[in-house]
Design a protein around this motif. Structure first.
Motif, PDB file in Angstrom:
ATOM      1  N   LEU A  80       0.860  -1.176   0.000  1.00 43.45           N
ATOM      2  CA  LEU A  80       0.000   0.000   0.000  1.00 43.45           C
ATOM      3  C   LEU A  80       0.896   1.225   0.000  1.00 43.45           C
ATOM      4  CD1 LEU A  80      -2.575  -1.016   2.777  1.00 43.45           C
ATOM      5  CD2 LEU A  80      -2.864  -1.215   0.299  1.00 43.45           C
ATOM      6  N   ASN A  81       0.773   2.066  -1.009  1.00 40.49           N
ATOM      7  CA  ASN A  81       1.601   3.257  -1.109  1.00 40.49           C
ATOM      8  C   ASN A  81       0.725   4.480  -0.850  1.00 40.49           C
ATOM      9  OD1 ASN A  81       3.897   4.765  -1.538  1.00 40.49           O
ATOM     10  ND2 ASN A  81       3.687   4.807  -3.756  1.00 40.49           N
ATOM     11  N   PHE A  82       0.839   5.048   0.345  1.00 36.59           N
ATOM     12  CA  PHE A  82       0.045   6.218   0.710  1.00 36.59           C
ATOM     13  C   PHE A  82       0.613   7.470   0.062  1.00 36.59           C
ATOM     14  CE2 PHE A  82      -1.068   3.284   4.070  1.00 36.59           C
ATOM     15  CZ  PHE A  82      -2.388   3.595   4.384  1.00 36.59           C
ATOM     16  N   TYR A  92       0.990   2.039   9.881  1.00 34.20           N
ATOM     17  CA  TYR A  92       2.043   1.148  10.358  1.00 34.20           C
ATOM     18  C   TYR A  92       2.002   1.014  11.883  1.00 34.20           C
ATOM     19  CZ  TYR A  92       6.739  -0.353  11.725  1.00 34.20           C
ATOM     20  OH  TYR A  92       7.799  -1.000  12.319  1.00 34.20           O
ATOM     21  N   THR A  93       1.914   2.153  12.565  1.00 32.44           N
ATOM     22  CA  THR A  93       1.958   2.150  14.030  1.00 32.44           C
ATOM     23  C   THR A  93       0.808   1.351  14.622  1.00 32.44           C
ATOM     24  OG1 THR A  93       3.038   4.324  14.020  1.00 32.44           O
ATOM     25  CG2 THR A  93       1.976   3.620  16.077  1.00 32.44           C
ATOM     26  N   GLU A  94      -0.395   1.540  14.075  1.00 27.32           N
ATOM     27  CA  GLU A  94      -1.565   0.842  14.614  1.00 27.32           C
ATOM     28  C   GLU A  94      -1.596  -0.630  14.198  1.00 27.32           C
ATOM     29  OE1 GLU A  94      -5.211   2.917  13.953  1.00 27.32           O
ATOM     30  OE2 GLU A  94      -4.449   4.798  14.800  1.00 27.32           O
ATOM     31  N   GLY A  95      -0.707  -1.033  13.300  1.00 27.72           N
ATOM     32  CA  GLY A  95      -0.653  -2.428  12.887  1.00 27.72           C
ATOM     33  C   GLY A  95       0.399  -3.249  13.591  1.00 27.72           C
ATOM     34  N   GLN A  96       1.131  -2.621  14.520  1.00 23.56           N
ATOM     35  CA  GLN A  96       2.203  -3.330  15.220  1.00 23.56           C
ATOM     36  C   GLN A  96       1.659  -4.245  16.329  1.00 23.56           C
ATOM     37  OE1 GLN A  96       5.447  -3.221  13.941  1.00 23.56           O
ATOM     38  NE2 GLN A  96       4.048  -2.312  12.435  1.00 23.56           N
ATOM     39  N   PRO A  97       2.468  -5.248  16.735  1.00 28.94           N
ATOM     40  CA  PRO A  97       2.000  -6.251  17.716  1.00 28.94           C
ATOM     41  C   PRO A  97       1.500  -5.645  19.024  1.00 28.94           C
ATOM     42  CG  PRO A  97       4.012  -6.991  16.664  1.00 28.94           C
ATOM     43  CD  PRO A  97       3.803  -5.576  16.213  1.00 28.94           C
ATOM     44  N   ASN A  98       2.086  -4.503  19.446  1.00 29.51           N
ATOM     45  CA  ASN A  98       1.679  -3.896  20.713  1.00 29.51           C
ATOM     46  C   ASN A  98       0.534  -2.903  20.532  1.00 29.51           C
ATOM     47  OD1 ASN A  98       3.142  -2.015  19.302  1.00 29.51           O
ATOM     48  ND2 ASN A  98       4.340  -1.291  21.061  1.00 29.51           N
ATOM     49  N   ALA A  99      -0.027  -2.838  19.323  1.00 30.93           N
ATOM     50  CA  ALA A  99      -1.155  -1.952  19.048  1.00 30.93           C
ATOM     51  C   ALA A  99      -2.386  -2.795  18.712  1.00 30.93           C
ATOM     52  CB  ALA A  99      -0.805  -1.001  17.908  1.00 30.93           C
ATOM     53  N   ARG A 100      -3.415  -2.134  18.226  1.00 35.14           N
ATOM     54  CA  ARG A 100      -4.671  -2.857  18.004  1.00 35.14           C
ATOM     55  C   ARG A 100      -4.606  -3.818  16.820  1.00 35.14           C
ATOM     56  NH1 ARG A 100      -8.965   1.579  15.579  1.00 35.14           N
ATOM     57  NH2 ARG A 100      -8.025   1.843  13.522  1.00 35.14           N
ATOM     58  N   GLY A 101      -3.727  -3.535  15.851  1.00 35.22           N
ATOM     59  CA  GLY A 101      -3.538  -4.449  14.735  1.00 35.22           C
ATOM     60  C   GLY A 101      -4.538  -4.274  13.605  1.00 35.22           C
ATOM     61  N   HIS A 102      -4.223  -4.889  12.452  1.00 30.35           N
ATOM     62  CA  HIS A 102      -5.104  -4.900  11.286  1.00 30.35           C
ATOM     63  C   HIS A 102      -5.445  -6.356  10.972  1.00 30.35           C
ATOM     64  CE1 HIS A 102      -4.235  -0.709  10.839  1.00 30.35           C
ATOM     65  NE2 HIS A 102      -2.969  -0.897  10.534  1.00 30.35           N
ATOM     66  N   TRP A 127       7.622  -1.873   6.869  1.00 30.70           N
ATOM     67  CA  TRP A 127       7.924  -0.809   5.921  1.00 30.70           C
ATOM     68  C   TRP A 127       8.497  -1.411   4.639  1.00 30.70           C
ATOM     69  CZ3 TRP A 127       5.884   3.701   6.493  1.00 30.70           C
ATOM     70  CH2 TRP A 127       5.694   4.265   7.763  1.00 30.70           C
ATOM     71  N   ALA A 128       8.199  -0.773   3.528  1.00 33.63           N
ATOM     72  CA  ALA A 128       8.816  -1.122   2.250  1.00 33.63           C
ATOM     73  C   ALA A 128       9.484   0.142   1.714  1.00 33.63           C
ATOM     74  CB  ALA A 128       7.775  -1.645   1.263  1.00 33.63           C
ATOM     75  N   ARG A 129      10.235  -0.007   0.663  1.00 34.89           N
ATOM     76  CA  ARG A 129      10.927   1.140   0.089  1.00 34.89           C
ATOM     77  C   ARG A 129      10.410   1.364  -1.334  1.00 34.89           C
ATOM     78  NH1 ARG A 129      17.335   1.344   0.607  1.00 34.89           N
ATOM     79  NH2 ARG A 129      16.675   1.364   2.778  1.00 34.89           N
ATOM     80  N   PRO A 130       9.316   2.111  -1.472  1.00 31.71           N
ATOM     81  CA  PRO A 130       8.763   2.339  -2.807  1.00 31.71           C
ATOM     82  C   PRO A 130       9.548   3.390  -3.567  1.00 31.71           C
ATOM     83  CG  PRO A 130       7.520   3.591  -1.221  1.00 31.71           C
ATOM     84  CD  PRO A 130       8.551   2.812  -0.438  1.00 31.71           C
ATOM     85  N   LEU A 131       9.304   3.470  -4.852  1.00 35.65           N
ATOM     86  CA  LEU A 131       9.867   4.550  -5.632  1.00 35.65           C
ATOM     87  C   LEU A 131       9.222   5.867  -5.193  1.00 35.65           C
ATOM     88  CD1 LEU A 131       9.818   2.940  -9.200  1.00 35.65           C
ATOM     89  CD2 LEU A 131      11.823   3.286  -7.726  1.00 35.65           C
ATOM     90  N   PRO A 132       9.963   6.973  -5.262  1.00 38.08           N
ATOM     91  CA  PRO A 132       9.355   8.264  -4.911  1.00 38.08           C
ATOM     92  C   PRO A 132       8.132   8.537  -5.788  1.00 38.08           C
ATOM     93  CG  PRO A 132      11.741   8.472  -5.168  1.00 38.08           C
ATOM     94  CD  PRO A 132      11.371   7.105  -5.664  1.00 38.08           C
TER      95      PRO A 132
END
Length: 208
Positions: free
Chosen positions: A40-42, A52-62, A75-80
């Motif tokens: 997903l490229n926002f 990303y933050t809300e999808g981490q193990p210590n958060a509510r997750g997706h 995280w991924a490294r998309p093209l600009p």
């Protein structure tokens, strides 16, 4: 009509992408057909950080599949993001196209067939009460090209080099010839950008 699947287990691309809708606009999406993951490229970094933050193990997750599958978010490294795409988005372009008027009896597959060869489609959502359908494409650039081609005055066919450099499988001229003025159920079609939000479909600011 679902244009693809996020995983071999059958999770739809739409279910995956819908997780991102409350966080902000996506510039593009990509699913990997040979593995259970996608990208997903926002448009805005702050939206990506929140997702990303809300999808981490210590958060509510997706979660997918009714909450039975928790996504691992990295995280991924998309093209600009291309400056042209940024300008299009600032002007109201989205990867969502509202197409109408269409018959209340039109099917998702019928609407999707209008875009065959024009761009890759995530899915089609019918809105019979509005007499329209929302065609969700895989990226803003393709949606903008199709919308511009459908509205533009006839132009000479481009050179082979121009066609090959286009993100759309057909040239703008060919796309216009395929879509512009086409009728479905007696109505002449019109194609406009729209926004898809958690509460529904809204007009984009780019309607001129």
């Amino acid at each position: 009509y679902d244009g693809g699947h996020f995983s071999a287990g059958g999770t739809s691309t739409t279910e995956f992408v819908n997780l991102a809708i409350p966080y902000g606009q996506l510039e593009s999406i990509k699913y990997m057909g040979n593995g259970p993951y996608g990208f997903l490229n926002f448009l805005e970094e702050k939206d990506a950080v929140r997702f990303y933050t809300e999808g981490q193990p210590n958060a509510r997750g997706h979660f997918l599949r009714g909450g039975s599958v928790r996504l691992v978010i990295n995280w991924a490294r998309p093209l600009p993001i291309d400056p042209q795409v940024r300008r299009l988005a600032d002007g109201g372009a989205t990867r969502h196209l509202e197409v109408g008027k269409i018959s209340r009896n039109a099917s998702q597959r019928e609407v999707a067939s209008l875009f065959a060869g024009l761009c890759d489609i995530e899915n089609v959502v019918l809105l019979p009460d509005r007499g329209t359908a929302v065609v969700n494409t895989m990226n803003i650039q393709s949606a903008a090209l199709v919308r511009t081609a459908a509205r533009a005055a006839p132009q000479p066919h481009p050179t082979r080099r121009e066609t090959q450099s286009s993100p759309c499988p057909l040239s703008p001229c060919q796309a216009r010839e395929k879509l512009n003025g086409k009728e479905m159920g007696g109505w002449q079609l019109k194609c406009e950008f729209c926004k898809v939000t958690p509460t529904g479909v809204e007009p984009s600011k780019s309607r001129s």
